[in-house]
Write an enzyme that holds these catalytic residues in place. Sequence first.
Site, PDB file in Angstrom:
ATOM      1  N   ASN A   9      15.526  21.266  -8.889  1.00  0.00           N
ATOM      2  CA  ASN A   9      15.868  20.838  -7.687  1.00  0.00           C
ATOM      3  C   ASN A   9      15.196  20.076  -6.566  1.00  0.00           C
ATOM      4  O   ASN A   9      15.778  20.085  -5.444  1.00  0.00           O
ATOM      5  CB  ASN A   9      17.094  22.627  -7.042  1.00  0.00           C
ATOM      6  CG  ASN A   9      15.937  23.550  -6.751  1.00  0.00           C
ATOM      7  OD1 ASN A   9      15.065  23.090  -7.679  1.00  0.00           O
ATOM      8  ND2 ASN A   9      16.317  24.487  -6.280  1.00  0.00           N
ATOM      9  N   CYS A  10      14.084  20.220  -6.774  1.00  0.00           N
ATOM     10  CA  CYS A  10      12.734  19.132  -6.502  1.00  0.00           C
ATOM     11  C   CYS A  10      13.862  17.910  -5.988  1.00  0.00           C
ATOM     12  O   CYS A  10      13.344  17.513  -7.079  1.00  0.00           O
ATOM     13  CB  CYS A  10      11.746  19.584  -6.868  1.00  0.00           C
ATOM     14  SG  CYS A  10      10.259  18.373  -6.117  1.00  0.00           S
TER      15      CYS A  10
END
Length: 113
Positions: A9-10
């Site tokens: 999710n970065c």
Amino acid sequence: MFTLYGIKNCDTVKKARRWLEDNNVEFAFHDFRAEGLSQDQVQAWLDELGHAVLVNKRSTTWKQLDDAQKDQALGDDAAALLVEHPTLIKRPVLDTGKQRQVGFSAANYQALL
């Protein structure tokens, strides 16, 4: 084959993955939050890249550490803390098999690959 290490999710990891896919670079993605890392692997990264490159002092996790843990993250026993808190590692880490690149820059990836 290359390996891209990070967390799914970065945003920076997403950009790196998209760039690799758009440039038809074959790679495996390793989510080190979900899949973990070995202490030996992290120690090898620290030996090669150094604390200044690998440790993310801007992360939320860093801000939550006490002073003793911050000292540990920058000392000889950093690998153990980074394995315990993988979000302390700057992302992404691209492993070409011969060298590691931390962070994402299209120009750096182009030069590397």
